[in-house]
Design an enzyme around this catalytic site. Structure first.
Site, mmCIF file in Angstrom:
data_model
loop_
_atom_site.group_PDB
_atom_site.id
_atom_site.type_symbol
_atom_site.label_atom_id
_atom_site.label_comp_id
_atom_site.label_asym_id
_atom_site.label_seq_id
_atom_site.Cartn_x
_atom_site.Cartn_y
_atom_site.Cartn_z
ATOM 1 N N GLU A 61 0.838 -1.276 0.091
ATOM 2 C CA GLU A 61 -0.118 -0.178 0.077
ATOM 3 C C GLU A 61 0.842 1.195 -0.036
ATOM 4 O O GLU A 61 0.326 2.238 -0.653
ATOM 5 C CB GLU A 61 -0.876 0.020 1.096
ATOM 6 C CG GLU A 61 -2.012 -1.123 0.981
ATOM 7 C CD GLU A 61 -3.018 -1.338 2.224
ATOM 8 O OE1 GLU A 61 -4.137 -1.492 2.175
ATOM 9 O OE2 GLU A 61 -2.151 -1.875 3.257
ATOM 10 N N GLU A 71 -3.398 -9.469 3.883
ATOM 11 C CA GLU A 71 -4.361 -9.257 5.137
ATOM 12 C C GLU A 71 -5.419 -10.322 5.475
ATOM 13 O O GLU A 71 -5.545 -10.914 6.362
ATOM 14 C CB GLU A 71 -4.889 -8.220 5.253
ATOM 15 C CG GLU A 71 -3.832 -6.914 5.338
ATOM 16 C CD GLU A 71 -3.206 -6.248 4.111
ATOM 17 O OE1 GLU A 71 -2.854 -5.334 4.237
ATOM 18 O OE2 GLU A 71 -3.247 -7.003 3.078
#
Length: 255
Positions: free
Chosen positions: A110, A130
């Site tokens: 990210e 995640e």
């Protein structure tokens, strides 16, 4: 080179090199590192001699994501108003290049998503795993990734948590360049090519490319005009034209 415990900064010509300096933790992001990156980006925008930044990681890894030990202690690796690592919800005015070695995973991917250009070593790996930990890629992975690669591939990465190679990331248009060996030298070459150009033009061009996806067809020309009018009426615009006519390098003033 100036040092903080978690972040190193160094000026190379007109380029600020920002290094996440937690190699023993695979550069997992904690509060101090996020604060260090945020402060470096403020320095980038405030210093008129700086034209671009490179964000990289020490010890052969870009960033392995959130520091889970810090998370369990209740520590946030985000900056209010700026997001994870001081970059996921905000961007400086000037260009930022990610130089990726090793892993750019979860929050690390990210962070790369939040940079304007990406240079990666051939052995690097990217992913938003995640879901494998019962979490979700909340620092922009689920929002930005479908805008930068085909949405079905973004969905696959989000739902499986699988990694992709640098070659696959390049084929998807996610990264700009693959290099053999460490990425920083190639990122410096790319940054130098960027830094040669007019500083006002760089700021306006970055802003338009990043913001224009939100503009409707009816408003896009008026919206763009607000960004580019200061560029075309600047002293630098006249200097650029004069330098071209006189066959010399321009002397940019940033005004």
């Amino acid at each position: 080179m100036s040092e903080a415990a978690e972040v190193l900064t160094e000026v190379d010509g007109n380029v600020l090199i920002v290094t996440i300096n937690r190699p023993d933790a695979k550069n997992a992001m904690n509060k101090a590192a996020a604060e260090g990156i945020s402060a470096a980006m403020d320095r980038l925008d405030a210093d008129p001699d700086l034209r671009a930044a490179i964000l990289t990681g020490a010890g052969g890894t870009f960033c392995s994501g959130m520091d889970l030990k810090g998370f369990l202690r209740g520590e946030s690796p985000s900056i209010p108003g700026r997001g994870f690592g001081g970059l996921s919800q905000w961007t400086p005015k000037k260009p930022v290049i990610a130089a990726v070695d090793g892993y750019a995973l979860a929050g690390g991917m990210e962070l790369a998503l939040s940079c304007d250009l990406i240079v990666a070593s051939a052995s690097s790996r990217f992913g938003i795993p995640e879901a494998k930990r019962g979490l979700a890629a909340a620092a922009g992975g689920l929002i930005k990734l479908p805008r930068q690669i085909p949405p079905r591939i973004a969905m696959e990465l989000a739902l499986t948590g699988d990694f992709i190679t640098a070659q696959r990331a390049y084929e998807l248009g996610f990264i700009n360049q693959i290099v053999d060996g460490p990425s920083l030298d190639a990122a410096k070459v790319l940054a130098a090519r960027v830094a040669e150009n007019g500083p006002l033009a760089l700021i306006a061009s970055k802003a338009i490319v990043r913001d224009s996806h939100e503009w409707t067809e009816a408003e896009m020309w008026d919206k763009q005009q607000a960004y580019i009018t200061p560029v075309f009426t600047s002293s630098d615009a006249r200097e650029g034209a004069a330098a071209f006519a006189e066959k010399r390098k321009p002397n940019w003033q940033g005004k």
